[in-house]
Scaffold this motif. Structure first.
Motif, PDB file in Angstrom:
ATOM      1  N   PHE A   1       0.614  -8.652   4.274  1.00  0.00           N
ATOM      2  CA  PHE A   1       1.735  -9.572   4.462  1.00  0.00           C
ATOM      3  C   PHE A   1       2.340  -9.345   5.845  1.00  0.00           C
ATOM      4  O   PHE A   1       2.895  -8.285   6.136  1.00  0.00           O
ATOM      5  CB  PHE A   1       2.780  -9.347   3.378  1.00  0.00           C
ATOM      6  N   LYS A   2       2.215 -10.356   6.691  1.00  0.00           N
ATOM      7  CA  LYS A   2       2.739 -10.282   8.056  1.00  0.00           C
ATOM      8  C   LYS A   2       3.782 -11.366   8.260  1.00  0.00           C
ATOM      9  O   LYS A   2       3.915 -12.288   7.436  1.00  0.00           O
ATOM     10  CB  LYS A   2       1.589 -10.441   9.064  1.00  0.00           C
ATOM     11  N   GLN A   3       4.537 -11.258   9.351  1.00  0.00           N
ATOM     12  CA  GLN A   3       5.560 -12.262   9.633  1.00  0.00           C
ATOM     13  C   GLN A   3       4.956 -13.652   9.762  1.00  0.00           C
ATOM     14  O   GLN A   3       5.582 -14.658   9.422  1.00  0.00           O
ATOM     15  CB  GLN A   3       6.313 -11.881  10.905  1.00  0.00           C
TER      16      GLN A   3
ATOM     17  N   VAL B   1      -2.605 -12.542   5.447  1.00  0.00           N
ATOM     18  CA  VAL B   1      -3.954 -12.519   6.000  1.00  0.00           C
ATOM     19  C   VAL B   1      -4.804 -11.593   5.144  1.00  0.00           C
ATOM     20  O   VAL B   1      -4.304 -10.708   4.444  1.00  0.00           O
ATOM     21  CB  VAL B   1      -3.971 -12.048   7.468  1.00  0.00           C
ATOM     22  N   TYR B   2      -6.117 -11.778   5.215  1.00  0.00           N
ATOM     23  CA  TYR B   2      -7.072 -10.940   4.494  1.00  0.00           C
ATOM     24  C   TYR B   2      -7.987 -10.281   5.511  1.00  0.00           C
ATOM     25  O   TYR B   2      -8.679 -10.964   6.276  1.00  0.00           O
ATOM     26  CB  TYR B   2      -7.867 -11.781   3.494  1.00  0.00           C
ATOM     27  N   THR B   3      -7.969  -8.961   5.522  1.00  0.00           N
ATOM     28  CA  THR B   3      -8.664  -8.194   6.550  1.00  0.00           C
ATOM     29  C   THR B   3      -9.704  -7.290   5.926  1.00  0.00           C
ATOM     30  O   THR B   3      -9.444  -6.638   4.911  1.00  0.00           O
ATOM     31  CB  THR B   3      -7.671  -7.335   7.352  1.00  0.00           C
ATOM     32  N   ASP B   4     -10.883  -7.254   6.538  1.00  0.00           N
ATOM     33  CA  ASP B   4     -11.972  -6.391   6.073  1.00  0.00           C
ATOM     34  C   ASP B   4     -11.949  -5.066   6.819  1.00  0.00           C
ATOM     35  O   ASP B   4     -11.736  -5.023   8.036  1.00  0.00           O
ATOM     36  CB  ASP B   4     -13.327  -7.070   6.285  1.00  0.00           C
ATOM     37  N   TYR B   5     -12.169  -3.976   6.073  1.00  0.00           N
ATOM     38  CA  TYR B   5     -12.211  -2.648   6.662  1.00  0.00           C
ATOM     39  C   TYR B   5     -13.432  -1.889   6.155  1.00  0.00           C
ATOM     40  O   TYR B   5     -13.905  -2.114   5.030  1.00  0.00           O
ATOM     41  CB  TYR B   5     -10.966  -1.833   6.275  1.00  0.00           C
ATOM     42  N   LYS B   6     -13.898  -0.965   6.987  1.00  0.00           N
ATOM     43  CA  LYS B   6     -14.890   0.027   6.572  1.00  0.00           C
ATOM     44  C   LYS B   6     -14.185   1.382   6.561  1.00  0.00           C
ATOM     45  O   LYS B   6     -13.589   1.785   7.551  1.00  0.00           O
ATOM     46  CB  LYS B   6     -16.086   0.068   7.521  1.00  0.00           C
ATOM     47  N   LEU B   7     -14.236   2.094   5.425  1.00  0.00           N
ATOM     48  CA  LEU B   7     -13.577   3.384   5.282  1.00  0.00           C
ATOM     49  C   LEU B   7     -14.607   4.462   4.976  1.00  0.00           C
ATOM     50  O   LEU B   7     -15.567   4.224   4.240  1.00  0.00           O
ATOM     51  CB  LEU B   7     -12.543   3.358   4.146  1.00  0.00           C
ATOM     52  N   THR B   8     -14.385   5.634   5.535  1.00  0.00           N
ATOM     53  CA  THR B   8     -15.239   6.793   5.253  1.00  0.00           C
ATOM     54  C   THR B   8     -14.353   7.962   4.838  1.00  0.00           C
ATOM     55  O   THR B   8     -13.412   8.316   5.559  1.00  0.00           O
ATOM     56  CB  THR B   8     -16.062   7.189   6.489  1.00  0.00           C
ATOM     57  N   TYR B   9     -14.651   8.550   3.671  1.00  0.00           N
ATOM     58  CA  TYR B   9     -13.832   9.636   3.131  1.00  0.00           C
ATOM     59  C   TYR B   9     -14.674  10.883   2.854  1.00  0.00           C
ATOM     60  O   TYR B   9     -15.856  10.785   2.508  1.00  0.00           O
ATOM     61  CB  TYR B   9     -13.155   9.210   1.822  1.00  0.00           C
ATOM     62  N   ARG B  10     -14.037  12.027   3.009  1.00  0.00           N
ATOM     63  CA  ARG B  10     -14.580  13.305   2.532  1.00  0.00           C
ATOM     64  C   ARG B  10     -13.878  13.646   1.227  1.00  0.00           C
ATOM     65  O   ARG B  10     -12.644  13.687   1.167  1.00  0.00           O
ATOM     66  CB  ARG B  10     -14.349  14.422   3.553  1.00  0.00           C
ATOM     67  N   VAL B  11     -14.664  13.876   0.194  1.00  0.00           N
ATOM     68  CA  VAL B  11     -14.130  14.174  -1.130  1.00  0.00           C
ATOM     69  C   VAL B  11     -14.663  15.531  -1.580  1.00  0.00           C
ATOM     70  O   VAL B  11     -15.846  15.829  -1.408  1.00  0.00           O
ATOM     71  CB  VAL B  11     -14.531  13.084  -2.148  1.00  0.00           C
TER      72      VAL B  11
ATOM     73  N   TYR C   1       2.083   1.266   2.869  1.00  0.00           N
ATOM     74  CA  TYR C   1       1.379   0.268   2.054  1.00  0.00           C
ATOM     75  C   TYR C   1       2.299  -0.800   1.481  1.00  0.00           C
ATOM     76  O   TYR C   1       1.840  -1.653   0.706  1.00  0.00           O
ATOM     77  CB  TYR C   1       0.650   0.973   0.905  1.00  0.00           C
ATOM     78  N   LEU C   2       3.575  -0.788   1.825  1.00  0.00           N
ATOM     79  CA  LEU C   2       4.506  -1.747   1.231  1.00  0.00           C
ATOM     80  C   LEU C   2       4.173  -3.186   1.596  1.00  0.00           C
ATOM     81  O   LEU C   2       4.521  -4.116   0.853  1.00  0.00           O
ATOM     82  CB  LEU C   2       5.942  -1.410   1.642  1.00  0.00           C
ATOM     83  N   ASN C   3       3.521  -3.390   2.727  1.00  0.00           N
ATOM     84  CA  ASN C   3       3.154  -4.742   3.146  1.00  0.00           C
ATOM     85  C   ASN C   3       1.698  -5.064   2.828  1.00  0.00           C
ATOM     86  O   ASN C   3       1.120  -5.989   3.403  1.00  0.00           O
ATOM     87  CB  ASN C   3       3.407  -4.920   4.644  1.00  0.00           C
ATOM     88  N   THR C   4       1.111  -4.293   1.923  1.00  0.00           N
ATOM     89  CA  THR C   4      -0.261  -4.535   1.486  1.00  0.00           C
ATOM     90  C   THR C   4      -0.248  -4.983   0.032  1.00  0.00           C
ATOM     91  O   THR C   4       0.434  -4.388  -0.810  1.00  0.00           O
ATOM     92  CB  THR C   4      -1.113  -3.259   1.625  1.00  0.00           C
ATOM     93  N   GLY C   5      -0.993  -6.037  -0.277  1.00  0.00           N
ATOM     94  CA  GLY C   5      -1.091  -6.540  -1.645  1.00  0.00           C
ATOM     95  C   GLY C   5      -2.353  -6.039  -2.319  1.00  0.00           C
ATOM     96  O   GLY C   5      -2.666  -4.849  -2.292  1.00  0.00           O
TER      97      GLY C   5
END
Length: 387
Positions: free
Chosen positions: A353-355, A359-369, A322-326
């Motif tokens: 943060f890329k070279q 950029v801003y990227t959309d994701y769909k995440l699914t978790y088991r809690v 996650y170091l390159n994620t803001g």
């Protein structure tokens, strides 16, 4: 899933102000269920990053910390307080005995309360001191003993000081609003409470903020307790300064129960009686996970993962990913309970943060809690990038 609002109806403790037709209100605790639209709004912030368990304590925000770091560290020590009748308030950890400072009107009529921490633990609390004319109370939570408390400010706030108002309204635990101290030395009487030498603040507060801390935005130290407001077109809030209540609170902590008013005892220890569902907690935990990542608090985020996930991913590898994620924005979240586990689905937008640039990227995440040793954890997850 039904969600609660931040807001309540008009408080029952009211007196008329002397000029301008304004009305003064104690920041009444919020009823769990309400009909219709909210009446009063505090500017909501994202659900806060969560607190450590006792084995994963972390010190206060470092000197010269950023505003985000101060908010992140402070929120971990702010709790939601709920009575058996479902009414809600806020509080904050002020010593290493597990004692929570709040308003007396938040716990009025109760000996036993439920305390919900920022990492979705629901704990038993006992009122060990409460004022009858001073709107201050202390709740002892044995399971919080040994955790690092918030720092109490050593000097009084001044007009112009930048402040944060934190609270835990239903559905938006650890809401944060910002403002300044806009006046000092204010005195109010709102039967049965007498308020002296109050801070007047511009940070928006709503009834669910009752008992939450007023924090110095530069140091993270607690300046006071958010307690009352005047309702006009532009609402004005008031906070009890630390200097006006800390000796009383410490006296109750030293001699718990020695100076309690006559209160109605509430029985019942089933968390289900207090209106929090496992699905609500799961959504909150996953949101807190991403807010921890946004704050670069990787230790807290990693602590949310279940043992099987941690066994397959060591902390250094997790952090490096996650170091390159803001900043990460949670756009939507929903959940579905199936037996002892909850499926949480959310859509996020991640700053990456890329070279080639940001950029801003959309994701769909699914978790088991689910629960491990009584603690809610993220058991597993999968994600997909959205076009």
């Amino acid at each position: 899933m039904k969600k609660g609002w931040l807001f309540s109806g008009l408080a029952s403790l009211l007196i008329a102000a002397g000029t301008g037709g304004a009305s003064w209100y104690v920041m009444e605790r919020v009823p769990q269920e309400m009909d219709g639209a909210p009446l009063l709004a505090a500017a909501p912030a994202s659900k806060a990053a969560a607190a450590k368990t006792q084995s994963q304590k972390q010190e206060q925000a470092p000197k010269n910390a950023t505003l985000k770091e101060i908010i992140n560290e402070t929120q971990k020590k702010v709790v939601m307080i709920q009575l058996e009748d479902g009414s809600l308030g806020s509080g904050f950890l002020y010593n290493e005995k597990g004692d929570i400072i709040t308003n007396a009107h938040v716990v009025e009529g109760a000996r036993k309360v439920k305390v919900k921490t920022a990492d979705a633990r629901t704990l038993d609390g006992e009122v060990i001191g409460a004022g009858t004319d001073t709107d201050v109370a202390v709740v002892r939570v044995p399971e919080l003993a040994g955790e690092t408390p918030l720092n109490m400010a050593e000097k009084e706030g001044e007009v112009g000081d930048e402040v944060l108002a934190l609270g835990s309204p239903l559905g938006l635990q650890n809401t944060v609003t910002t403002g300044i101290i806009s006046g000092t030395g204010r005195d109010l009487t709102i039967d049965p409470y007498v308020y002296s030498n109050l801070y007047q603040i511009s940070a928006p507060i709503a009834p669910g903020n009752s008992g939450g801390p007023l924090v110095d935005a530069k140091t993270g130290s607690v300046l006071g307790i958010n307690s009352a407001k005047v309702t006009e077109e532009n609402s004005i809030g008031f906070s009890i300064p630390v200097a006006e209540m800390i000796d009383t609170a410490r006296g109750w902590s030293k001699n718990p129960g020695a100076d309690l008013p006559e209160l109605v005892s509430t029985e019942g220890t089933d968390a289900g009686d207090y209106g929090w569902s496992a699905a609500d907690d799961a959504e909150y935990l996953v949101t807190a996970y991403y807010n921890s990542l946004s704050a670069k608090d990787y230790v807290t985020a990693y602590s949310f993962l279940g043992s099987s996930w941690q066994a397959g991913t060591d902390y250094n590898g997790f952090r490096d990913g996650y170091l390159n994620t803001g900043d990460i924005l949670v756009n939507s979240i929903s959940s579905e309970q199936n037996g002892d586990e909850i499926k949480v689905v959310l859509h996020i937008t991640a700053e990456e943060f890329k070279q080639s640039g940001t950029v801003y990227t959309d994701y769909k995440l699914t978790y088991r809690v689910g629960y491990e040793n009584g603690m809610l954890k993220i058991i597993s997850g999968k994600g997909e990038k959205l076009s």
